[in-house]
Scaffold this motif. Structure first.
Motif, PDB file in Angstrom:
ATOM      1  N   THR A 178       0.859  -1.196   0.000  1.00 16.16           N
ATOM      2  CA  THR A 178       0.000   0.000   0.000  1.00 16.16           C
ATOM      3  C   THR A 178       0.891   1.240   0.000  1.00 16.16           C
ATOM      4  OG1 THR A 178      -0.137  -0.022   2.422  1.00 16.16           O
ATOM      5  CG2 THR A 178      -1.847  -1.208   1.211  1.00 16.16           C
ATOM      6  N   GLY A 181      -0.893   4.457   0.942  1.00 16.37           N
ATOM      7  CA  GLY A 181      -1.759   4.439   2.096  1.00 16.37           C
ATOM      8  C   GLY A 181      -3.035   3.639   1.933  1.00 16.37           C
ATOM      9  N   ILE A 214      -0.510   3.936   6.849  1.00 13.14           N
ATOM     10  CA  ILE A 214       0.198   2.723   6.459  1.00 13.14           C
ATOM     11  C   ILE A 214       0.516   1.941   7.727  1.00 13.14           C
ATOM     12  CG2 ILE A 214       1.177   3.660   4.329  1.00 13.14           C
ATOM     13  CD1 ILE A 214       3.785   4.112   5.874  1.00 13.14           C
TER      14      ILE A 214
END
Length: 366
Positions: A178, A181, A214
């Protein structure tokens, strides 16, 4: 024995029903409908508080996101010209009811840092105990926190319930990464005819999201680390409504599902695109009276919710949203899908967007 054409129709119908057969539930309290700001807008709260966000975050830790490719790409089904009574409508005079307010135009925005936007990604959510995903994109908004996707990627109109544990991951990596985020859904804004009737003329949703985070390891434990607001990180596409047909559109998505012949040319890991000029189409069986279609395009399940962009500039990765992938079509009832359609974006779409752009979220969720 079902004749070949009717067998294709049965497959399309089973795909249509697959998304809604599982009961809903999960870690976040049942969503509640809020007061409507206009006669068209229906809003559903998802995760309201920082505590709600953290509960959803616990659902999507790195080990679960690494399994993302095994989850089901959500789809409302597909259409064939033989099975659904679908026809192409050349008339430019079709005007959906209630499209009477001044059309809205929103300019695209680059991220706070960098010369190119990274707005496309996937939404992950649950229906009951099963995970699904769709395509989506960040849209420029005054709250800098709006995602556009298909309504069927956020709300099950058949059961009148929202998806659970809804998140947006821009630019997801092939192994659950990711990089930009994870953004938890705060509220879904829809046209009232989707939750009320399951009308595919309104199969779009604007989802306001919380600040992103995150997962990082600290002291041997995974903790949430704030990354900021969605638009600041990845930018936002513009919005263009009431354009009718005839525009050149580039549509994006992460297709993964099978073609009608059972082949699987896509794995859902790559962002793909189609391009073409739009034209009217209808599908009476789905109450689609003012659909907009581009052909050829062989997208399959998983591309649902991906953006349709006009005036797309590849260098900046920006254009103006003029639709979303709603239905895949097999117009000639042969081996593969050959078109994709979107609801027609009207002034009413602008009102739904305005509501999503005005929703506020907590200043800190980590």
């Amino acid at each position: 024995m079902i004749p070949p054409v009717r067998r294709l129709a049965a497959v399309a119908l089973s795909a249509l029903l697959a998304l809604g057969v599982t009961s809903l539930g999960g870690p976040v309290a049942a969503a509640s409908a809020s007061a409507r700001t206009s006669s068209w807008v229906y809003s559903v709260t998802l995760a309201k508080t920082a505590a709600d966000v953290q509960k959803v975050a616990e659902t999507w830790k790195p080990d679960r996101l690494k399994k993302a490719d095994s989850y089901s790409p959500a789809t409302p089904g597909s259409q064939s010209s033989t099975s659904a009574g679908a026809t192409t409508v050349p008339s430019p005079e079709l005007t959906p009811a209630k499209a009477t307010k001044i059309p809205l135009s929103v300019s695209p925005e680059l991220p706070s840092k960098g010369s190119a936007a990274r707005t496309m990604g996937k939404v992950f959510f649950r229906f009951g105990d099963k995970e699904y995903w769709c395509s989506a994109s960040s849209i420029a908004a005054k709250n800098r926190s709006v995602v556009a996707t298909a309504a069927h990627c956020a709300y099950d109109a058949r059961q009148a319930k929202p998806a659970d544990s809804w998140i947006f991951v821009p630019n997801p990596g092939p192994n659950g990464e990711t990089p930009d985020g994870i953004y938890v859904g705060a509220a879904i804004s829809m046209h009232e005819h989707w939750p009320g009737r399951g009308d595919y003329d309104y199969d779009y949703a604007f989802v306001t999201v919380h600040r992103g985070f995150i997962w990082v390891s600290k002291g041997g434990k995974l903790v949430m680390q704030d990354v900021g607001r969605l638009q600041d990180i990845v930018g936002g596409q513009g919005l263009a409504v009431a354009k009718g047909v005839g525009s050149h559109v580039t549509t994006f998505g992460y297709p993964a599902g099978p073609q009608p012949d059972g082949t699987r040319p896509f794995d859902g890991r790559k962002l793909l695109s189609c391009a073409g000029s739009t034209r009217w189409t209808v599908a009476p069986s789905l109450d689609l009276q003012y659909g907009v279609q581009i052909q050829p395009c062989n997208f399959t399940a998983g591309a649902s919710g991906g953006p349709w962009l006009i005036d797309y500039q590849a260098g900046q990765g920006l254009g103006s949203l003029n639709g979303i992938n709603s239905l895949t079509w097999n117009r000639d009832a042969k081996d593969g899908y050959d078109a994709v359609s979107s609801p027609n974006f009207t002034a009413a779409t602008g009102e739904v967007y305005r509501h999503a752009a005005a929703v506020t979220t907590p200043a800190n969720v980590t």
